[in-house]
Structures are given as C-alpha cells and as structure tokens.
Scaffold this active site. Structure first.
Site, short mmCIF file in Angstrom:
data_model
loop_
_atom_site.label_atom_id
_atom_site.label_comp_id
_atom_site.label_asym_id
_atom_site.label_seq_id
_atom_site.Cartn_x
_atom_site.Cartn_y
_atom_site.Cartn_z
N SER A 155 -23.40 -11.54 41.68
CA SER A 155 -22.80 -10.41 42.38
C SER A 155 -23.88 -9.38 42.74
CB SER A 155 -21.69 -9.80 41.53
OG SER A 155 -20.86 -8.96 42.28
N ASP A 246 -12.95 -15.00 47.45
CA ASP A 246 -13.86 -13.90 47.11
C ASP A 246 -14.24 -13.19 48.40
OD1 ASP A 246 -15.88 -12.21 46.26
OD2 ASP A 246 -17.07 -13.79 45.30
N HIS A 276 -13.94 -14.24 42.64
CA HIS A 276 -15.14 -13.55 42.19
C HIS A 276 -15.09 -13.36 40.67
CE1 HIS A 276 -18.67 -11.07 43.06
NE2 HIS A 276 -18.26 -10.29 42.07
#
Length: 305
Positions: A155, A246, A276
């Site tokens: 991320s 996501d 995610h």
C-alpha cells in the site's frame, strides 16, 4: 466474480471495530488499523528477531529484523509497512512478515518511519532512505549479503518502496510492491468503481493525500507519487500484486505497465475475490497464503540469480 465469502467475513469483522471517540482523526485511524492485527492469525516462531534504533536528524527510526536461519551473509528484504502514510507500525505487520521470512528463508528488516500528518512528505521517505543507507553500509556487521537486496512494501509502503528502489537501483536486485499506492489523482476506473469501498474509500483517500502532501509544493513530485516518475531505466525486477476489489488496483497495474515500457522485468499478479489489505488477513483469507507463496518464489528466484 464477486468478493469471496472469506473476504466478506473479514469485512464484517472490520465493520464492528470500535475506537475511542475522543481521538483525533489520524489517531483514530491508527487505533482502528492496529485492531487489524488479529486478522493475520497466529504468529509463527522465527529463528531470531532483533531490533535496532537509529537517529535521523534527531528522529527515532526503529528497525525490526526477522532472521529465519543462521545463514552467513544472508540475502535480505527491506520492508516498509502500509497505512496510507499516516498509520501502521512494526506491530501491524509483524505476523505476515514472520510468515514471509520463514517461507522465503530470507532475512526481513522492517522500518518504522515517521507518519503524516505530524510528519508530512518527505519525512517518512527520508527515514526510509536513511535506514536503507545505514543497513547497506553496515551489511557486513549485520551478517547480510549486500549483493542480494530486495526493497518491499504494501500500500503506502509500496509507494515508498518504489521510490527507494529507484534511489538505490545500482545495488538493489528486486522490488516487491503489494497493492501499491502510486497515484494521487484518485481518478482511475477502480477508484470510481470502489469509491465507497470495500475497506478503502474515496473520502479516506483524499484525506490521506491531503495529510501526506498538505500543500501544492509536492503534489507533482515523483518521489511522492511513483506513477509520475519518468526515470525508470535500470530499475530492479519487480513483483506487483493487486487485489480485484481494491480502489488501488488500477494504479498498481498502471505502474507495472509503465515499468514494462522501460524494459523492466515485471511479474504482475491479480488476486481475484480479494480486497485491499489481505496481506494482513492470513488468519481468515486463504489467498493470503497464495500471495505469500508467490512472493516467496519470486524472492528465491531473484536470490538465485
């Protein structure tokens, strides 16, 4: 395809997480994120875990090293945790990094960098760069192989990893980007499709970027926004993982494709039915183990070159 039943169950659990109402928005976000830790499942035993503390211009930078065996001059991964640049720490990623160290039989060094909004860009990136430089300079003392280095992150940590891989491209062998943040425009098709979630939403994305880049000075800085980078020549081989459900999916794919246009070797994998954050959900989602196995294989292959 639809979101898997396992992912649905995890999201139900997340929806019931509560934090104190007296916390500031960013403190509440950190407390919320830390309550994800049990989703990763049981912590594996690792041969050796140790910590170091560095000072970067008076700021503390903690390092946690996961050593899966007693091998001399081990290949190693330097890892930057996710959390939208404003959350996450060594504990939020401890369980999956234990698993990855054991699976890959590679030393992992996790970096605890400064967070926004108290420390906006480039504070966190500077901590990461400082720590990487220190690790490389002290590789012999740390019993690490300076010729077998992977830079990794998930991320927001993926954004940091992409930038750091570029800064150290002459000596880094591989980069591992798990559903990386690469674009601050928030205008890809997946952001439109999943602007209300699951897990991440557009409102939170806008807030995260505003905290990380509070003024106009760095909005177009490729060190903060990897998709804006044009100097991609001679970057290390990359593994890019994206999740089907996501909002960050398409910007991860776009970055992988941009690497390919610069003749960088890229392994791009889409994990269907997932959302995610599933790297940290191994206690509930089977595809977490699939991702772990894929990453371990990639790392082993890179270490064998």
């Amino acid at each position: 395809m639809k979101l898997s039943e396992q992912a649905e169950k995890v999201l139900m659990k997340i929806q019931h997480i509560e934090v104190l109402e007296t916390l500031s928005p960013w403190e509440a976000g950190r407390a919320f994120y830390e309550k994800f830790i049990p989703l990763a499942g049981e912590k594996e035993t690792v041969f050796q875990i140790s910590e170091n503390e560095l000072l970067n211009e008076g700021h503390r930078v903690r390092l946690r090293t996961y050593r899966p065996n007693d091998q001399d001059r081990s290949p190693f991964i330097i890892y930057f945790h996710g959390g939208w640049f404003n959350a996450g720490n060594l504990e939020t990623h401890d369980t999956p990094l234990r698993r990855l160290a054991n699976l890959s039989q590679t030393v992992i060094i996790a970096i605890d960098y400064r967070l926004a909004p108290e420390h906006p860009f480039p504070a966190g990136l500077n901590d990461c760069e400082f720590a990487v430089k220190w690790i490389i300079e002290n590789a012999s003392f740390l019993n690490l192989n300076p010729n077998k280095i992977t830079i990794a992150g998930d991320s927001a940590g993926g954004a940091l990893a992409a930038t750091i891989a570029g800064k150290f491209r002459e000596i880094v062998n591989a980069q591992l980007l798990i559903y990386p943040v690469t674009d601050n425009s928030l205008k890809t098709a997946s952001w439109k499709e999943f602007q209300d979630g699951p897990l991440l939403d557009l409102k939170g994305g806008i807030q995260a970027w505003d905290w990380y880049l509070p003024g106009p000075a760095h909005r177009d800085n490729p060190d903060a926004v990897p998709l804006l980078a044009d100097d991609l020549q001679d970057l290390p081989s990359a593994f890019v993982a994206v999740a089907e459900y996501d909002p960050l999916r398409d910007e991860g794919i776009l970055y992988a494709e941009k690497l390919k246009t610069s003749s960088i070797s890229v392994t791009l994998k889409l994990y269907k039915g997932t959302t995610h954050g599933f790297f940290q959900m191994g206690g509930f989602i089977d595809d977490t183990e699939v991702l772990m196995q894929d990453v371990a294989e990639f790392i082993k292959n890179q270490n064998s070159l």
